[in-house]
Each structure stands twice: as C-alpha cells, then as structure tokens.
Motif scaffolding. Structure first.
Motif, short mmCIF file in Angstrom:
data_model
loop_
_atom_site.label_atom_id
_atom_site.label_comp_id
_atom_site.label_asym_id
_atom_site.label_seq_id
_atom_site.Cartn_x
_atom_site.Cartn_y
_atom_site.Cartn_z
N LYS A 7 0.83 -1.20 0.00
CA LYS A 7 0.00 0.00 0.00
C LYS A 7 0.87 1.25 0.00
CE LYS A 7 -3.89 -2.29 0.65
NZ LYS A 7 -4.51 -2.74 -0.55
N ILE A 8 0.36 2.29 -0.61
CA ILE A 8 0.98 3.60 -0.51
C ILE A 8 0.49 4.17 0.80
CG2 ILE A 8 1.11 5.91 -1.51
CD1 ILE A 8 0.85 4.53 -4.28
N THR A 9 1.37 4.16 1.78
CA THR A 9 0.97 4.50 3.14
C THR A 9 1.10 5.99 3.45
OG1 THR A 9 3.20 3.95 3.89
CG2 THR A 9 1.52 2.21 4.05
N GLU A 10 2.09 6.62 2.86
CA GLU A 10 2.32 8.05 3.09
C GLU A 10 2.60 8.71 1.75
OE1 GLU A 10 4.99 8.98 6.37
OE2 GLU A 10 4.74 6.92 7.10
N PRO A 11 1.55 9.12 1.03
CA PRO A 11 1.71 9.61 -0.35
C PRO A 11 2.70 10.75 -0.51
CG PRO A 11 -0.61 9.43 0.23
CD PRO A 11 0.17 9.15 1.47
N PRO A 14 8.50 9.45 -0.66
CA PRO A 14 8.86 8.58 -1.79
C PRO A 14 8.48 7.12 -1.55
CG PRO A 14 10.75 9.91 -1.09
CD PRO A 14 9.67 10.11 -0.08
N HIS A 15 8.03 6.48 -2.62
CA HIS A 15 7.70 5.06 -2.61
C HIS A 15 8.39 4.39 -3.79
CE1 HIS A 15 4.54 6.13 0.21
NE2 HIS A 15 4.29 4.85 0.39
N GLN A 128 11.74 4.75 3.81
CA GLN A 128 11.71 5.26 5.17
C GLN A 128 12.83 6.24 5.49
OE1 GLN A 128 11.51 1.69 7.51
NE2 GLN A 128 9.44 1.23 6.79
N ASN A 129 13.92 6.19 4.71
CA ASN A 129 15.03 7.09 4.95
C ASN A 129 15.89 7.18 3.68
OD1 ASN A 129 16.78 4.75 4.99
ND2 ASN A 129 16.16 4.45 7.13
N GLU A 130 16.88 8.05 3.73
CA GLU A 130 17.73 8.26 2.56
C GLU A 130 18.54 7.01 2.22
OE1 GLU A 130 21.47 11.01 1.17
OE2 GLU A 130 20.01 11.90 2.54
N GLN A 131 18.97 6.27 3.21
CA GLN A 131 19.72 5.04 2.97
C GLN A 131 18.88 4.04 2.17
OE1 GLN A 131 20.92 2.96 6.52
NE2 GLN A 131 21.98 1.36 5.39
N GLN A 135 19.51 2.65 -1.63
CA GLN A 135 19.56 1.20 -1.87
C GLN A 135 18.63 0.82 -3.03
OE1 GLN A 135 17.67 -1.21 1.12
NE2 GLN A 135 18.87 -3.02 0.59
N LYS A 136 17.43 1.37 -3.02
CA LYS A 136 16.48 1.05 -4.10
C LYS A 136 16.91 1.65 -5.42
CE LYS A 136 13.50 -1.53 -1.98
NZ LYS A 136 13.39 -2.96 -2.32
N LEU A 137 17.49 2.85 -5.40
CA LEU A 137 18.02 3.44 -6.64
C LEU A 137 19.13 2.56 -7.21
CD1 LEU A 137 18.12 7.25 -5.84
CD2 LEU A 137 16.85 6.17 -7.71
N ASP A 138 19.99 2.07 -6.34
CA ASP A 138 21.07 1.17 -6.77
C ASP A 138 20.48 -0.10 -7.39
OD1 ASP A 138 23.93 0.58 -6.91
OD2 ASP A 138 23.49 -0.98 -5.44
N TYR A 139 19.46 -0.66 -6.74
CA TYR A 139 18.78 -1.85 -7.26
C TYR A 139 18.19 -1.57 -8.64
CZ TYR A 139 15.23 -5.38 -7.99
OH TYR A 139 14.45 -6.35 -8.56
N ILE A 140 17.47 -0.46 -8.75
CA ILE A 140 16.85 -0.08 -10.02
C ILE A 140 17.92 0.03 -11.12
CG2 ILE A 140 15.88 1.93 -11.23
CD1 ILE A 140 14.11 2.42 -8.79
#
Length: 177
Positions: A7-11, A14-15, A128-131, A135-140
């Motif tokens: 779910k998009i919990t906090e629009p 960033p998600h 939840q945070n910049e780290q 991490q997700k940008l690196d994965y992408i």
C-alpha cells in the motif's frame, strides 16, 4: 490501487513502485512502447507534481521511485493512461498476438474492457530514509546489469542511471534530495 498487500501509506513521501505487464509479456522491446512510459512520466512531473527520483524500464516491467500528494491517484492514472496508449500502439503496429494475450490473461472481474495490460497493484514500498532510497536506486539502476544486458548501469538507455552519473538522461529525474 488493485488487490495487493502493498500500500501507498504516506503519499507525500517517496515510494518504490513496480509495475508488471500482464503475464510478463515483453512489450517494452519496442522504442515506441517505451516512449509511452517516458512521456507519461514527464506528464506526471510537469502536470501532477510528481517527484520522480529514478526509474528503469525492462522488457516486461518497470521500477520507479516517486512521490506526490496523491500518489495513489497518480499511479492509477499512469497505469490507465499507459494501458490505453499501449493498446492503441499495438493495434496500429499490428501486434495482434500480444493483444490476444492481454485479452486471454485478463482477470475475470475486468469485464469493463477488452484488454488488461498491467498486473494489479504496484507493490509500493515506503522509502523510510535516505539510505533505503539509495539502496532502491542502486537496485533499479543495476537491474539491467544483473540481467547481463549491459556492463555498466549508465549504459542502459531506459533508466535514470545516467542522471545520477552526471550525464543527461532521456528524461529529468529529481536528484536533489
């Protein structure tokens, strides 16, 4: 948003989002199909106030990190608009086998249309945070490298990796966070 446990919990934050073509059908092997996604990203940024932090488009799915004041609605509009555009493009290109698959694999409750392009949901995960964002940008950005498509992330044309290397990407992304 579809039938998903994600779910998009906090629009307003960033998600990380994943959108998959129905039954993993390879649609984004054609530059014109990818351009539909890129144009839609640009529209969301310019007209809906979406901050797009990063993206990668592969042959049958895409990952992106975004935020907006109404991310649920923006993602729904993105999927609806791109689905319609992709169906029209595939009709014009004479790609009837793909359209037949979109019809064949369509979920039974989607009786208001002839084709289903996207799998339901977007697997939204709150950054939840910049780290976690990094991490997700690196994965992408390394997704095409892991698949063996390119040797370096910035060599994949349909990704924001170039933007983060200081080069010009195909579209702008929000890198100042």
């Amino acid at each position: 948003m579809g039938r998903s446990r994600y779910k998009i919990t906090e629009p307003g934050r960033p998600h990380f989002l994943t959108n998959t073509i129905l039954n993993w059908i390879p649609v984004f092997t054609r530059p014109d199909a990818v351009q539909i996604i890129l144009d839609s990203f640009c529209y969301l940024q310019e007209n809906r106030g979406v901050k797009l932090y990063g993206y990668v488009i592969l042959e049958n799915h895409l990952h992106w990190i975004a935020q907006s004041e109404d991310l649920n609605a923006d993602v729904a509009k993105f999927k609806s608009y791109t689905a319609n555009r992709l169906v029209n493009y595939l009709k014009e290109a004479g790609q009837y086998k793909i359209l037949e698959q979109f019809n064949f694999y369509m979920k039974a409750h989607k009786s208001d249309r002839d084709h289903q392009v996207w799998e339901e949901g977007s697997h939204a995960q709150l950054m939840q945070n910049e780290q976690m964002l990094r991490q997700k940008l690196d994965y992408i950005h390394h997704n095409p490298v892991k698949r063996g498509y390119v040797d370096k992330a910035e060599h994949w044309r349909y990704s924001s990796a170039r933007n983060y290397c200081g080069d010009k990407g195909l579209i702008d992304v929000y890198c100042r966070w």
